[in-house]
Write an enzyme that holds these catalytic residues in place. Structure first.
Site, PDB file in Angstrom:
ATOM      1  N   SER A  61      -6.068   3.546 -18.030  1.00 24.33           N
ATOM      2  CA  SER A  61      -7.347   3.864 -17.398  1.00 24.33           C
ATOM      3  C   SER A  61      -7.870   5.255 -17.746  1.00 24.33           C
ATOM      4  O   SER A  61      -9.010   5.575 -17.417  1.00 24.33           O
ATOM      5  CB  SER A  61      -7.220   3.726 -15.878  1.00 24.33           C
ATOM      6  OG  SER A  61      -6.253   4.611 -15.366  1.00 24.33           O
ATOM      7  N   GLY A 118       0.821  -1.205   0.000  1.00 28.65           N
ATOM      8  CA  GLY A 118       0.000   0.000   0.000  1.00 28.65           C
ATOM      9  C   GLY A 118       0.847   1.243   0.000  1.00 28.65           C
ATOM     10  O   GLY A 118       2.070   1.185   0.122  1.00 28.65           O
ATOM     11  N   PRO A 132       2.541   4.887   1.241  1.00 28.05           N
ATOM     12  CA  PRO A 132       3.220   5.202   2.516  1.00 28.05           C
ATOM     13  C   PRO A 132       2.260   5.802   3.532  1.00 28.05           C
ATOM     14  O   PRO A 132       1.315   6.509   3.178  1.00 28.05           O
ATOM     15  CB  PRO A 132       4.293   6.220   2.101  1.00 28.05           C
ATOM     16  CG  PRO A 132       4.441   6.064   0.622  1.00 28.05           C
ATOM     17  CD  PRO A 132       3.124   5.625   0.113  1.00 28.05           C
ATOM     18  N   THR A 189       3.774  -1.061   8.662  1.00 24.08           N
ATOM     19  CA  THR A 189       4.762  -1.500   9.649  1.00 24.08           C
ATOM     20  C   THR A 189       4.177  -1.521  11.057  1.00 24.08           C
ATOM     21  O   THR A 189       4.443  -2.436  11.840  1.00 24.08           O
ATOM     22  CB  THR A 189       5.987  -0.569   9.614  1.00 24.08           C
ATOM     23  OG1 THR A 189       6.530  -0.554   8.295  1.00 24.08           O
ATOM     24  CG2 THR A 189       7.062  -1.057  10.571  1.00 24.08           C
ATOM     25  N   LYS A 248      -9.022   5.569  -6.507  1.00 24.33           N
ATOM     26  CA  LYS A 248      -9.486   6.592  -7.455  1.00 24.33           C
ATOM     27  C   LYS A 248     -10.770   7.257  -6.973  1.00 24.33           C
ATOM     28  O   LYS A 248     -10.926   8.482  -7.068  1.00 24.33           O
ATOM     29  CB  LYS A 248      -9.698   5.956  -8.827  1.00 24.33           C
ATOM     30  CG  LYS A 248      -8.402   5.494  -9.487  1.00 24.33           C
ATOM     31  CD  LYS A 248      -8.659   4.766 -10.788  1.00 24.33           C
ATOM     32  CE  LYS A 248      -7.355   4.304 -11.437  1.00 24.33           C
ATOM     33  NZ  LYS A 248      -7.581   3.560 -12.686  1.00 24.33           N
TER      34      LYS A 248
END
Length: 795
Positions: free
Chosen positions: A693, A370, A372, A377, A736
Site C-alpha cells: 500500500s 481488531g 487491542p 472481550t 489509515k
C-alpha cells in the site's frame, strides 16, 4: 526303620571285624552319599546294579557303594563316579513285581577303588583299598567332638525336619570317626559337601570340616527363621485386620449401620442419579462405581476412579439457564457498556434475535477481530449479561498442546480434562457465553495442533458430541454460545477460519476516545481510586491533550492508564494537602504532572522534495509513514533501507520502473536514471514494514526527487502501484484515515476501488479531512506534487 533306630543300631552294633574281600561288585548310587555305620533303604532298577546285588547276596553280602558325579548319567563309567565310596553290607533284599529291588544297606568302611572292569556276569567289579580311620584320643579331638555335638544339637532345634531324639543318640557316640560320619549323614546339605566329608580319612579333620559347615548352616537357619517370623507377623496382622473388618461389617449389617466409606459410596450413587447425565455417561459412571466398590478405600486406583466420578458429577449435563427474551434490554446494555461500534452492536442484536426466535445456536461462530483495547472481550461480556447467561473465558494465547483442548487420557498420572470441559464445570450451566480469547496466538508443535481440536468445538454440526479424552464420553456443546477474538487473521488456519464469521473492530477516532473517557474511563478510575467527581475534575481539553500527547493507539487502554496516573497523583496531593478540596488539571499542567509528552504529531511537516507521507495498517491500528528518497551520482542503482519486507521492496522497484517510463511526460531528462543512484529509506528502521500500500507514496517521492518538485505538505496517500501506473485497492482504509486525521493531515489520496469503504469512516472525520479517490498515478502526481520545481535542490 526310623532315624533313631538306625543311629542306635549303628552305635550298639557288635564291633567284631567283618572280613572284606579285595574285589567287590560296584553299585553306583544317585543323589546320595552313604557313610560308614549309616543304615538306609535303596531302590535298585538298573540291570548292572541288580546283577551286582544278586552276586553279593550269593557270596559275602558286601557291595561297594559310590556316588555318581551326575544324577542323569544312566550307565556311569570310570569318569562318572567319585574315587572314594563306602563298603556296605546288604541287610535285606526284596524283589518287587516290576523287577526292581528294594534293599536295606549299612555302611561298613570308606574305601578307595581301582581297576574298573565289567564282569562276565554283566556287572562291574572294582578293587577296593580300605582307608584306616583309627586316631588316638587327644584333648583336641575331645574338644572337637564336644563342639560338634553342641552345634548339631542347635542345628536339630532349628531344623523342623529332624526329630529331637537324634541329638540325644549322637551325644552317646564316643568314637570321633563314628561321630563325624553319623552327624554328616543327617545334615541336609549339598551332595558335593557330603562327598567332601566322606573323602576326609582323618577323624579330627573331618570334625573340623563339620564344625565349619554346621556354623554356616546354623547362621542360614537363623536368618530363615527371622524372615519367616517377620512374614508371619505381617500375614497375621493383615488377617487380623481383614477379620476385624469383616466382623465390623457383619455387626453393622445386624445394626443396619454403614461405615464412612459405604456412606460415601451411597452419596456418590445419589449424586450420579441427580446429575441427570447422558445415557452413555450414566453407563460409564455405573461401571466405575462397581469397580470402586470392590477396591480398598485408599488404593491409588480408587482415588483415580473417585476423581473421574467427581468430574462426571460436577458437569452441567442438564442445567440450562433461561434466556432473557427482551431484545430492547439487550440493546440498552450494549449501548450503556460501549460507545460507538454501531455495526458490531447491530450484528450482535441480529444474532440474538435469531437465537431467541429459534431457541438454538444457528449460523457460524462470531469472531471479533481488531487491535487491542477496542472492546472485543468486554462486548462479549455484555452479550452474556443481556441474555442472562453465565460467562466463561479461556485465553488461547500460547496454547500448543492438543491435550489442552481435549484433555489427557486417564492412563496418564495426574490426568485432567481439557480446558473446554474445565470451563464448562466453572460455568455451571450447559449454555454459557464462552469466549475463546486470542485464538490467533495459538501455536502447534510435536504435541499436536490445538486449532485442529477446535474445529469440532466450533462447528455447530459436530459439537453436540464433543469427545474429551479424559471423560471418554461425549458432552453436548451445541447450546454453548461461542465467541472468539483475535488481533489478526494471518495466523488462523483456513479450516478454522471457515467456521467463523468475522466482525472487524476498527480503532477509535479522537472524538470517540473523548466520549469513552468521559462516559466510562474517568468514572471508573475515580471509583477505583476512592475519589469523587468534585475532588478530581478532568476537562474535555485535558482528555484531548492526554490522547494527543501521551497515547498512540487504536484502543483506549493506554488512555485509561494515563487517567489512572492522574487519579493517583490527585489522591496523593489531596492526602498531602488537607486544605485542598478540588483538583482540575489543565492541559498545560500535564507536563508537570505526567512528565514529558511521549508522542509528537509532526510527521507531515517533513513533506518536501523527495519526502512523502504514506499510510500503513498495523495490528494496533493505522500509522503514518515518512518515505524519503535521496538521489546521488552513480550508475542507476537502487538502495532500500528501513527494515522493509519483500512486498514493500517489490513495490519500490515497480514505482521506480513506472517513474522511469514516465520521464518524458514529467519532462525529466532520461539520462538522470543512468547517471544517478537512488536511496529509498523509511525511518523508524527498527520497526518491520511490509505490504504494497505504500507503492504510490514511494512513486510520488521518486517523482518529486527527479523533477525537483516538493510534495504537498498536508497530503498523505495509500495505494498499490502497477508498472502501468494503475492504483489498486488496499485494506484497512478506515484505520489509515484515522491515523492521518490523528496526525493533522487534511488530504488523503486513496484508490478509487476503496470507495465502498468510505461508509465505515465516521462522518465527523469525513467532514474534517479531504478524501480524494485516484485510479492512476498521473492523478496522484497532479494532486500530490507542487506545480513548480524549486530553484535549487538539496536532497
Amino acid at each position: 526303620m526310623s532315624e533313631l533306630d538306625r543311629v542306635k543300631s549303628s552305635s550298639e552294633k557288635d564291633s567284631a571285624p567283618l572280613k572284606i574281600p579285595n574285589r567287590l561288585p560296584l553299585l553306583p548310587v544317585r543323589d546320595i552319599v552313604v557313610f560308614p555305620a549309616m543304615v538306609l533303604p535303596l531302590a535298585v532298577g538298573r540291570d548292572k546294579s541288580i546283577k551286582a546285588l544278586e552276586e553279593a547276596m550269593a557270596s559275602h553280602r558286601l557291595v561297594f557303594l559310590i556316588a555318581q558325579k551326575h544324577v542323569q548319567t544312566e550307565d556311569p563309567g570310570p569318569d562318572d563316579i567319585h574315587v572314594i565310596g563306602t563298603v556296605a553290607e546288604v541287610l535285606q533284599l526284596l524283589k518287587m513285581p516290576d523287577g526292581t529291588l528294594k534293599v536295606l544297606v549299612e555302611g561298613v568302611q570308606r574305601a578307595h577303588w581301582s581297576n574298573f572292569l565289567l564282569n562276565a556276569k554283566g556287572f562291574v567289579d572294582v578293587d577296593v583299598q580300605l582307608l584306616p580311620e583309627t586316631q588316638a584320643p587327644t584333648p583336641e579331638v575331645e574338644a572337637l567332638m564336644r563342639r560338634s555335638i553342641s552345634l548339631f544339637e542347635q542345628y536339630v532345634k532349628l531344623n523342623p525336619r529332624l526329630p529331637m531324639e537324634i541329638s540325644v543318640a549322637v551325644s552317646n557316640i564316643n568314637d570321633a570317626g563314628r561321630l563325624a560320619d553319623t552327624i554328616a549323614s543327617h545334615l541336609l546339605i549339598k551332595i558335593q559337601d557330603k562327598q567332601s566329608i566322606l573323602e576326609i580319612a582323618v577323624p579330627s579333620d573331618r570334625l573340623e570340616k563339620l564344625v565349619q559347615i554346621l556354623n554356616a548352616e546354623i547362621e542360614i537357619l537363623n536368618i530363615e527363621r527371622r524372615i519367616q517370623n517377620r512374614v508371619r507377623t505381617q500375614i497375621e496382622k493383615t488377617q487380623k485386620e481383614y477379620y476385624l473388618t469383616e466382623q465390623m461389617k457383619a455387626i453393622q449389617k445386624e445394626l443396619r449401620q454403614k461405615d464412612d466409606y459405604a456412606k460415601e459410596l451411597d452419596e456418590l450413587r445419589v449424586k450420579i442419579k441427580e446429575s441427570k447425565m447422558s445415557p452413555e455417561a450414566q453407563e460409564a459412571a455405573d461401571k466405575e462405581m462397581v469397580r470402586l466398590e470392590k477396591m480398598m478405600p485408599f488404593s491409588p486406583e480408587a482415588t483415580v476412579i473417585r476423581t473421574y466420578l467427581d468430574w462426571l458429577i460436577s458437569l452441567p449435563w442438564s442445567v440450562t439457564t433461561k434466556d432473557n427474551n427482551d431484545l430492547k434490554r439487550a440493546q440498552k446494555i450494549l449501548d450503556d457498556d460501549h460507545f460507538g461500534l454501531e455495526k458490531i452492536k447491530e450484528r450482535v442484536l441480529e444474532y440474538l434475535a435469531v437465537l431467541l426466535r429459534v431457541q438454538k445456536i444457528k449460523g457460524p461462530i462470531l469472531c471479533f477481530v481488531g487491535p487491542p483495547g477496542v472492546g472485543k472481550t468486554s462486548i462479549a461480556k455484555s452479550v452474556a449479561r443481556s441474555l442472562g447467561r453465565n460467562f466463561v473465558r479461556i485465553s488461547m494465547g500460547g496454547v500448543r498442546d492438543e491435550a489442552e483442548i481435549r484433555g489427557h487420557r486417564r492412563t496418564y498420572i495426574g490426568a485432567l480434562p481439557g480446558r473446554i470441559i474445565q470451563s464448562m464445570r466453572k460455568a455451571k450451566s450447559n449454555n454459557p457465553v464462552f469466549i475463546l480469547d486470542e485464538i490467533d496466538k495459538m501455536g502447534s508443535d510435536w504435541r499436536g495442533d490445538p486449532s485442529a481440536a477446535l474445529l469440532e468445538v466450533l462447528d455447530p454440526e459436530q459439537n453436540y458430541s464433543f469427545g474429551d479424552h479424559y471423560l471418554d464420553v461425549d458432552f453436548d456443546l451445541s447450546k454453548v454460545m461461542f465467541i472468539t477474538t483475535a488481533n489478526t487473521l494471518y495466523n488462523i488456519p483456513p479450516t478454522l477460519l471457515d467456521r467463523l464469521e468475522i466482525l472487524r473492530f476498527a480503532g477509535y477516532t479522537l472524538e470517540e476516545k473523548v466520549k469513552i473517557a468521559q462516559k466510562f474511563l474517568v468514572p471508573k478510575q475515580l471509583k477505583e481510586h476512592g475519589l469523587t467527581d468534585e475532588e478530581l475534575q478532568v476537562s474535555e481539553e485535558t482528555i484531548r491533550a492526554l490522547i494527543n500527547n501521551y497515547t498512540h493507539e487504536a484502543g483506549v487502554r493506554n488512555l485509561e492508564r494515563e487517567i489512572a496516573n492522574l487519579a493517583r497523583k490527585a489522591a496523593k496531593e489531596l492526602a498531602m494537602d488537607k486544605k485542598k478540596k478540588k483538583i482540575c488539571p489543565a492541559p498545560g499542567e500535564l507536563l508537570k504532572i505526567l512528565g514529558v509528552p511521549q508522542y509528537e504529531r509532526s510527521k507531515i511537516a517533513q513533506n518536501t522534495v523527495g519526502v512523502a507521507t504514506g499510510l500503513a495498517w498495523t495490528e494496533v491500528g493505522g500509522e503514518t509513514l515518512t518515505i524519503e528518497v535521496y538521489m546521488m551520482k552513480g550508475k542507476g542503482m537502487l538502495s532500500l533501507t528501513g527494515k522493509l519486507g519483500d512486498i514493500m521492496k517489490e513495490s519500490a522497484q515497480a514505482a521506480l520502473s513506472y517513474i522511469r517510463s514516465s520521464a518524458k511526460m514529467m519532462k525529466v531528462n532520461e539520462n538522470i536514471f543512468k547517471e544517478s543512484d537512488f536511496h529509498i529509506h523509511v525511518p523508524e528502521g527498527a520497526v518491520p514494514k511490509d505490504g504494497p500500500s505504500a507503492g504510490i507514496a514511494i512513486a510520488t517521492a521518486l517523482a518529486s526527487v527527479v523533477s525537483n518538485k516538493p510534495v504537498k505538505k498536508n497530503v498523505a496517500m495509500t495505494g498499490e502501484i502497477t508498472l502501468r501506473g494503475r492504483v489498486l485497492p488496499i485494506g484497512g482504509l478506515k484505520e489509515k484515515v484515522i491515523a492521518a486525521y490523528r496526525d493533522g493531515i487534511d488530504t488523503v489520496l486513496f484508490p478509487e476501488g476503496n470507495n465502498k469503504d468510505l461508509t465505515d469512516i465516521p462522518k465527523d472525520i469525513q467532514d474534517k479531512i479531504k478524501l480524494i479517490p485516484v485510479k492512476h498515478m498521473d492523478e496522484v502526481l497532479k494532486l500530490g506534487l507542487e506545480a513548480k520545481p524549486l530553484k535549487s535542490s538539496k536532497n
